[in-house]
Design an enzyme around this catalytic site. Structure first.
Site, PDB file in Angstrom:
ATOM      1  N   HIS A 146      40.189  46.494  53.007  1.00  0.00           N
ATOM      2  CA  HIS A 146      39.154  46.735  52.823  1.00  0.00           C
ATOM      3  C   HIS A 146      39.213  47.661  50.991  1.00  0.00           C
ATOM      4  O   HIS A 146      40.104  48.437  50.904  1.00  0.00           O
ATOM      5  CB  HIS A 146      38.380  47.657  54.125  1.00  0.00           C
ATOM      6  CG  HIS A 146      39.369  49.134  54.600  1.00  0.00           C
ATOM      7  ND1 HIS A 146      39.336  50.615  54.139  1.00  0.00           N
ATOM      8  CD2 HIS A 146      40.363  49.187  55.491  1.00  0.00           C
ATOM      9  CE1 HIS A 146      39.547  51.329  54.141  1.00  0.00           C
ATOM     10  NE2 HIS A 146      40.623  50.604  55.612  1.00  0.00           N
ATOM     11  N   ASP A 147      37.451  47.702  51.129  1.00  0.00           N
ATOM     12  CA  ASP A 147      37.895  48.426  49.703  1.00  0.00           C
ATOM     13  C   ASP A 147      38.509  48.114  48.655  1.00  0.00           C
ATOM     14  O   ASP A 147      38.779  48.929  47.589  1.00  0.00           O
ATOM     15  CB  ASP A 147      37.218  49.479  50.276  1.00  0.00           C
ATOM     16  CG  ASP A 147      36.591  50.229  50.900  1.00  0.00           C
ATOM     17  OD1 ASP A 147      35.089  50.020  51.157  1.00  0.00           O
ATOM     18  OD2 ASP A 147      36.683  50.571  52.143  1.00  0.00           O
ATOM     19  N   GLY A 206      44.421  49.191  52.023  1.00  0.00           N
ATOM     20  CA  GLY A 206      42.768  49.450  51.697  1.00  0.00           C
ATOM     21  C   GLY A 206      43.192  50.187  50.153  1.00  0.00           C
ATOM     22  O   GLY A 206      43.891  50.604  49.947  1.00  0.00           O
TER      23      GLY A 206
END
Length: 263
Positions: A121-122, A139
């Site tokens: 994520h991100d 992430g």
């Protein structure tokens, strides 16, 4: 018009452009926009919010846009989702998770993510990168253009891999890997990516990059001191300026030099 197999499940919120092929057993859930010519072979899962560009090919059991593996994540919040460019290949079992913050997890153009690789994520994966089987990006990472993450390698959360950086098989990056550099088996930097520079049409800059590498790693300067020296001595070399700027912007420090490498 899009071609959707009868066994596929496509949410009413999904938008499929002309030329999209959705194969058997695929599931598209939520606000997913798929660009022209993209093919989901079979048993692919997409979950929005997501924008998927043109001419991507997604192989069986790939899961894109599902919730992040973050214990703080609120499953009731859709977040900013996942944005994917065009001409990417996602092989079997690839996972890319949607963002937790305001900026979406982002995959650029022309990347190849091989079997069972993962982008957390991100994170941002720029253009023409290769993640070999089992490569893992945690992430909040940033992977620069034409980077190569070899099989079963890993990039620690909040780390960056610079343009044309190479992580060897089984290698682990826990600090930023500068552009044009290669790791070695001891989790340190071993030299510059001469082959990658040549293939990218930048071979004429290899000697200058090597000189900048020596200032950073062989002259025993602190990284920021080395960056200023590179700028002072090699200001007419754009790749060296890119290397210096990367060093000056690091928040985690740069991967150290190891004696076992060559460059």
């Amino acid at each position: 018009m899009a071609e959707v197999h009868p066994s596929a499940i496509v949410d009413d919120q999904a938008e499929l452009a002309d030329g999209v092929v959705v194969g058997p057993g695929c599931v598209i859930e939520g606000a997913v926009r798929v660009g022209n010519g993209t093919r989901l072979l079979h048993r692919v899962t997409l979950q929005g919010p997501m924008r998927l560009g043109e001419r991507n090919v997604i192989y069986p059991n790939a899961c894109l846009g599902l919730p992040p593996q973050d214990v703080k994540y609120d499953p009731n919040e859709a977040g900013s989702g996942l944005v994917i460019g065009s001409d990417n290949i996602f092989r079997e079992g690839v996972t890319v998770h949607r963002a937790t913050g305001e900026m979406p997890t982002t995959i650029g153009n022309g990347n190849m993510l091989m079997v069972n690789s993962h982008v957390g994520h991100d994170s941002v994966l720029q253009d023409h990168c290769v993640l070999v089987n089992g490569a893992l990006v945690a992430g909040h990472c940033e992977i620069g253009d034409r980077a190569l993450l070899s099989g079963n390698s890993a990039v620690h959360q909040f780390c960056r891999v610079g343009r044309l950086g190479v992580v060897v098989g089984g290698g682990i990056v826990i600090q930023d890997l500068p552009p044009f550099c290669m790791t070695n088996a001891s989790r340190s930097v071993g030299g510059i990516n001469r082959v990658g520079l040549r293939r990218a049409g930048l071979g004429e800059h290899a000697t200058a990059v090597k000189e900048a590498f020596n200032i950073l790693y062989r002259q025993r300067h602190l990284p920021r001191e080395a960056a200023h020296l590179i700028e002072a001595q090699m200001g007419d070399e754009p790749l060296c300026m890119e290397l210096a700027a990367f060093i000056k912007s690091t928040k985690r420090g740069v991967t150290p030099f190891g004696r076992r490498g060559r460059g």
